[in-house]
Design an enzyme around this catalytic site. Structure first.
Site, PDB file in Angstrom:
ATOM      1  N   ASP A 130      26.953  69.853 -40.599  1.00  0.00           N
ATOM      2  CA  ASP A 130      25.548  69.486 -40.674  1.00  0.00           C
ATOM      3  C   ASP A 130      25.428  68.152 -39.927  1.00  0.00           C
ATOM      4  OD1 ASP A 130      22.855  69.363 -41.242  1.00  0.00           O
ATOM      5  OD2 ASP A 130      23.076  69.854 -43.361  1.00  0.00           O
ATOM      6  N   TRP A 131      24.219  67.805 -39.557  1.00  0.00           N
ATOM      7  CA  TRP A 131      24.020  66.641 -38.670  1.00  0.00           C
ATOM      8  C   TRP A 131      24.442  65.336 -39.369  1.00  0.00           C
ATOM      9  CZ3 TRP A 131      23.709  70.904 -36.644  1.00  0.00           C
ATOM     10  CH2 TRP A 131      23.271  71.128 -35.342  1.00  0.00           C
TER      11      TRP A 131
END
Ligand SMILES: *[C@@H]1O[C@H](CO)[C@@H](O)[C@H](O)[C@H]1NC(C)=O
Ligand SMILES: *[C@@H]1O[C@H](CO)[C@@H](O)[C@H](O)[C@H]1NC(C)=O
Ligand SMILES: *[C@@H]1O[C@H](CO)[C@@H](O)[C@H](O)[C@H]1NC(C)=O
Ligand SMILES: *[C@@H]1O[C@H](CO)[C@@H](O)[C@H](O)[C@H]1NC(C)=O
Ligand SMILES: *[C@@H]1O[C@H](CO)[C@@H](O)[C@H](O)[C@H]1NC(C)=O
Ligand SMILES: *[C@@H]1O[C@H](CO)[C@@H](O)[C@H](O)[C@H]1NC(C)=O
Ligand SMILES: *[C@@H]1O[C@H](CO)[C@@H](O)[C@H](O)[C@H]1NC(C)=O
Ligand SMILES: *[C@@H]1O[C@H](CO)[C@@H](O)[C@H](O)[C@H]1NC(C)=O
Ligand SMILES: *[C@@H]1O[C@H](CO)[C@@H](O)[C@H](O)[C@H]1NC(C)=O
Ligand SMILES: *[C@@H]1O[C@H](CO)[C@@H](O)[C@H](O)[C@H]1NC(C)=O
Ligand SMILES: *[C@@H]1O[C@H](CO)[C@@H](O)[C@H](O)[C@H]1NC(C)=O
Ligand SMILES: *[C@@H]1O[C@H](CO)[C@@H](O)[C@H](O)[C@H]1NC(C)=O
Length: 851
Positions: free
Chosen positions: A273-274
């Site tokens: 995930d970012w």
């Protein structure tokens, strides 16, 4: 439902095969057992893709390989995430884009119903077609990876901010929806991404929450739908922000290496995930394959991978086979979906970072101005499907005196802001960060901009005009006298109310992603009560992200109908009108339970951690969430999981259980091959430096070393490097062996059939649901293990058949690390909801079946 009312007490006796794990000669510590990160075997339906991927990767240099594993940085290119490329071979980097209900940050795209709505249709067909349509749109914009669908959060707690992005707190329903969506998306040349893996069940503290969970709950609840996604061939999985048992999800040996890549035999790649990546080595050895968005790290690389990963590989801290496995997985996912009519990879023709035609090609560096948006219209008539899903996801919870369907009422009053067009246009609030106008999606990164939005007020007004019905309209929630005055003069009053939720980078009305409560927003409850106090034909329409407390509305004599319409996307008004006026006979069934209070749900969201810097949470409730908990605690819900009315009625007859003859279940055993490598490893610094005169775009993450005389230290890891770099053949896990787990888990053990008859006067669709009681106090009264969508003309009847697989009737045995069919007495129930059971039977022990 109480088991002891069953007439039969026939005890199912089975001999459980001894599924013992042979103890290793030198026992590994539990942590060591989760390393090394498994290299993909590339078997089965992945074989062709793997052959191409291996040939491609064998031709790459170290820096070219690293390029494909690492994002170029936040806003560095045109997509939400983009990897480096291989210019030598003319291979563009991968374009990754949100989200689970449509293409985010662009235009001329569709805004599909949210996951929770397509779950409510209980229609495999609509789940698949929604996936196909979304895949077409992503492909049309030149995107390689759609960041969806969502099975995490699953929905442990009803306030969970992102529950609506996924499907249902029931893992079976979510698993079916995951598989259909993945197959749909990937059939259109786009890699799907099953996210967020795993246990990211709340927005509060999501960046550091450390979740403790038992092995059985992990398997029977949270991992279950991811197994379905893997079995459906999903190309990528996104690891989440939280920690599990002390380790971040993106470097977690247990969840990535052991469960996902070994037991579930996942053949695709894991992306972060970012910003969920925290270390260079820990993530590489802990199973991560692609770092997103790629930047964020100390100098000189400004990234945890990129040049830092090249260094780690050259130094041997990350073995070449691990880098090769990352890249082979990524390329295999690409080749797996780029087949048939989709072998040609379209160019990217949009920029997530500007709405204008001309803008910077490299947004973060504000350089290379050119045409970045071609405004390609990818909608292709998907509005029709969106309207159909919208209508078929409406759950009719209450319908007294047959008030619905409406038949040309003399006058109709539409009341509430939630019925209205959004002032300033449907996209006036970026990422739906407000509560203005009608609610048709939640907020945060799981949104897409609307091409248009047909509000309920507009759609009802249009219908009213064609019926000569007098239409009146109150657009605010707060002037209760005005609402009462208008409502009291109308033959029918429809009140529209909402409850919003989303991702915690946005806070609305004090709700930081997760909902603070389960009541309606903007004074919705007061508005409903005011209208109902004056109009006996009050209809309530709920646009909510999940359950809200509506027991009072259920009991209120003047509230004749209640409809949950969820988050239906761009055609919200039209789909609703189809149901209100009977053009579509409602088939929606609630994908969650409606409690009378938040306490009814048992499991608690942690709003305030005792240690906010190192918050921790134990999922003590085990498998008992949603309907399983309500039954266990003896709590009667307002409306149960799976409930929903039709304009016709159905009867259930003739349950019949047939024992099939499955093959013997064989625990997977033996060893993998040793870790393969592809291509050579040129350790000279010069081979890993940027070509002389290379013009860098800054900021931008590159795979090259910055210096040819010394290698820089990389961020370390707490895991055992010995186990992590071990490339010798490794043992398979007993529950493993093929994508989705041991193939024997999917053998059909029973088929259960019943006859469903339409006993009313209208054609309609029934959703029969099958629940299995696995036996004993440790199991829920029943777990959903089948459903069907049965369209019936008046008086028509059809036989429905459900397959029960070995997995469907098994429990997870933590000590054998395998699924097992226990010798506890088992029952099967068929009903129209979790509480409305119409038929039941024991599950007989099949003779001569060697479990
Ligand atoms: C890599 O590809 C190039 C261009 O197609 C080819 O000339 C070269 O022989 C290949 N190298 C390897 C190691 O396969
Ligand atoms: C890595 O990708 C970047 C961006 O696409 C590109 O400029 C660079 O040449 C690539 N490096 C290698 C070694 O191919
Ligand atoms: C997107 O734009 C690119 C570049 O102009 C083009 O090749 C591609 O066909 C476009 N996609 C569609 C669906 O028009
Ligand atoms: C390595 O990463 C950890 C976790 O993000 C961080 O706390 C630590 O400061 C980093 N160490 C170095 C030397 O950069
Ligand atoms: C390819 O597209 C054609 C025309 O739309 C269609 O008839 C055919 O079924 C498609 N083939 C595959 C493999 O999807
Ligand atoms: C970006 O570049 C453009 C064109 O060179 C310039 O007009 C603009 O001011 C720049 N924006 C920023 C934020 O630097
Ligand atoms: C409802 O009323 C509001 C405010 O009076 C008005 O702006 C809006 O256009 C009306 N809606 C419809 C569909 O007539
Ligand atoms: C919504 O986004 C706009 C534009 O960025 C911003 O001005 C506004 O404050 C945001 N509202 C909320 C509640 O976050
Ligand atoms: C619940 O939260 C909503 C949204 O913030 C708010 O409008 C409502 O008043 C709250 N309900 C109660 C009972 O506090
Ligand atoms: C490498 O893994 C194998 C198989 O699990 C094991 O037998 C061996 O002891 C490991 N070697 C090291 C150095 O840990
Ligand atoms: C049940 O399983 C059989 C054999 O695996 C399969 O052919 C059939 O399509 C399945 N039926 C349903 C309703 O899923
Ligand atoms: C099971 O079905 C029998 C009739 O076949 C009925 O008497 C009994 O109440 C049912 N039990 C449950 C729990 O529904």
């Amino acid at each position: 439902m109480i088991l002891n009312v069953l007439s039969s007490s026939f005890l199912v006796t089975v001999s459980v095969a001894a599924l013992t794990v042979t103890a290793a000669e030198t026992p590994l510590s539990p942590a060591a057992a989760f390393f090394p990160s498994p290299w993909a075997d590339g078997g089965g339906e992945w074989a062709e893709a793997y052959a191409k991927a291996r040939a491609f990767v064998a031709n790459l240099t170290v820096t070219e390989k690293v390029n494909l594993t690492t994002g170029t940085g936040w806003e560095a290119d045109r997509c939400i995430g983009m990897t480096g490329s291989v210019p030598r071979l003319g291979f563009r980097g991968f374009c990754l884009e949100d989200g689970p209900l449509g293409v985010r940050y662009t235009d001329h795209n569709s805004a599909f119903p949210a996951g929770i709505n397509v779950a409510a249709t209980f229609s495999r067909d609509l789940m698949r077609r929604r996936g196909e349509a979304m895949g077409e749109e992503f492909n049309g914009k030149g995107i390689d990876v759609q960041l969806g669908p969502v099975a995490g959060p699953l929905g442990r707690v009803p306030q969970g901010g992102r529950n609506w992005e996924g499907f249902s707190p029931d893992p079976y329903l979510t698993g079916v929806a995951m598989a259909e969506t993945v197959r749909g998306i990937q059939s259109r040349g786009v890699i799907a991404c099953a996210k967020h893996y795993i246990l990211n069940e709340q927005e509060h503290y999501r960046n550091r929450m450390d979740v403790q969970i038992d092995d059985r709950t992990m398997h029977e609840l949270y991992l279950w739908p991811f197994a379905d996604a893997v079995r459906a061939g999903v190309g990528s999985v996104m690891c989440s922000y939280n920690k599990i048992h002390g380790d971040y999800a993106c470097e977690n040996g247990w969840t990535n290496n052991y469960l996902l890549k070994n037991e579930l035999n996942f053949q695709g790649f894991v992306m972060s995930d970012w910003g969920a990546q925290h270390t260079t080595l820990g993530s590489a050895l802990g199973g991560l394959d692609m770092a997103m968005p790629g930047d964020g790290g100390r100098p000189p690389y400004g990234a945890l991978w990129g040049g830092a990963l090249t260094e780690a590989v050259l130094k041997g801290e990350v073995p070449q086979w691990r880098l090769d496995d990352m890249v082979v997985r990524i390329m295999a996912a690409y080749y797996k979906v780029r087949t048939g009519n989709y072998t040609t990879r379209p160019e990217i023709n949009f920029s997530a970072w500007t709405k204008y035609a001309v803008g910077p090609l490299y947004s973060a560096s504000n350089q290379t101005y050119t045409v970045v948006n071609e405004f390609v219209d990818v909608q292709a008539g998907h509005g029709k499907l969106i309207r159909e899903i919208g209508a078929k996801s409406v759950v009719l919870l209450k319908n007294e005196n047959s008030i619905l369907p409406l038949k040309r009422p003399a006058s109709i009053a539409v009341i509430g802001e939630d019925a209205q067009d959004t002032p300033g246009g449907p996209n006036a609030c970026p990422e739906r960060n407000c509560t203005k106008g009608t609610l048709a999606m939640g907020y945060g990164s799981g949104t897409a901009d609307y091409p248009y939005l047909i509000s309920p007020a507009t759609a009802v007004k249009l219908q009213a005009a064609s019926d000569n019905t007098v239409f009146t309209n109150i657009s605010g929630n707060w002037d209760l006298d005005a609402a009462k005055a208008t409502a009291s003069n109308a033959s029918v009053a429809i009140v529209f109310v909402m409850a919003h939720a989303g991702e915690n980078f946005i806070t609305i009305d004090g709700n930081a992603g997760d909902r603070n409560n389960l009541t309606l927003w903007n004074g919705g409850d007061e508005l409903i009560k005011a209208v109902a106090s004056v109009n006996p034909n009050t209809i309530v329409v709920l646009h909510t992200v999940g359950p809200v407390i509506i027991e009072y509305a259920k009991q209120h004599p003047n509230i004749s109908a209640i409809l949950w319409a969820g988050l239906p996307g761009q055609e919200t008004g039209n789909g609703l009108v189809d149901v209100l006026y009977g053009k579509v006979n409602p088939q929606g069934r609630s994908p969650f339970t409606w409690g009378k209070s938040v306490e009814d749900y048992g499991a608690k969201l942690t709003f305030q951690a005792s240690n906010p810097l190192a918050p921790s949470q134990t999922f003590n409730e085990g498998i008992f969430i949603d309907y399983r908990y309500f039954d266990k605690a003896g709590i009667e819900p307002t409306y149960s999981f799976g409930s929903g009315l039709s304009y016709t009625s159905f009867s259930y007859l003739d349950i019949n259980v047939l024992v099939q003859s499955p093959t013997t279940y064989t625990a997977a055993s033996g060893l993998t091959s040793p870790a393969p490598t592809y291509g050579t490893l040129d350790r000279t610094a010069a081979a890993n430096m940027a070509p002389a005169g290379f013009k860098r775009i800054s900021p931008y993450v590159y795979p090259w070393l910055v210096n040819n005389s010394s290698l820089f230290a990389v961020n370390g890891t707490s895991i055992s490097p010995t186990a992590g770099v071990n490339g010798t053949a490794q043992p398979l896990l007993p529950a493993g062996g093929a994508p989705g787990g041991n193939p024997g888990l999917y053998d059909v053990i029973y088929t259960v059939s019943a006859v469903i008859k339409n006993t009313g006067k209208l054609a309609g669709t029934e959703i029969p649901q099958l629940y299995v009681q696995l036996g004993g106090k440790d199991n829920a009264f029943g777990v959903l293990r089948g459903f069907d969508e049965v369209a019936l003309e008046a008086n028509e009847q059809k036989t429905v058949t459900f397959n029960l697989t070995r997995r469907d009737i098994s429990n997870w045995n933590s000590s054998s690390q395998n699924w097992e069919i226990t010798n506890k007495e088992k029952f099967v129930f068929i009903g129209s909801s979790a509480l409305a059971i119409r038929l039941n039977s024991t599950l007989p022990a099949p003779p001569a079946l060697n479990w």
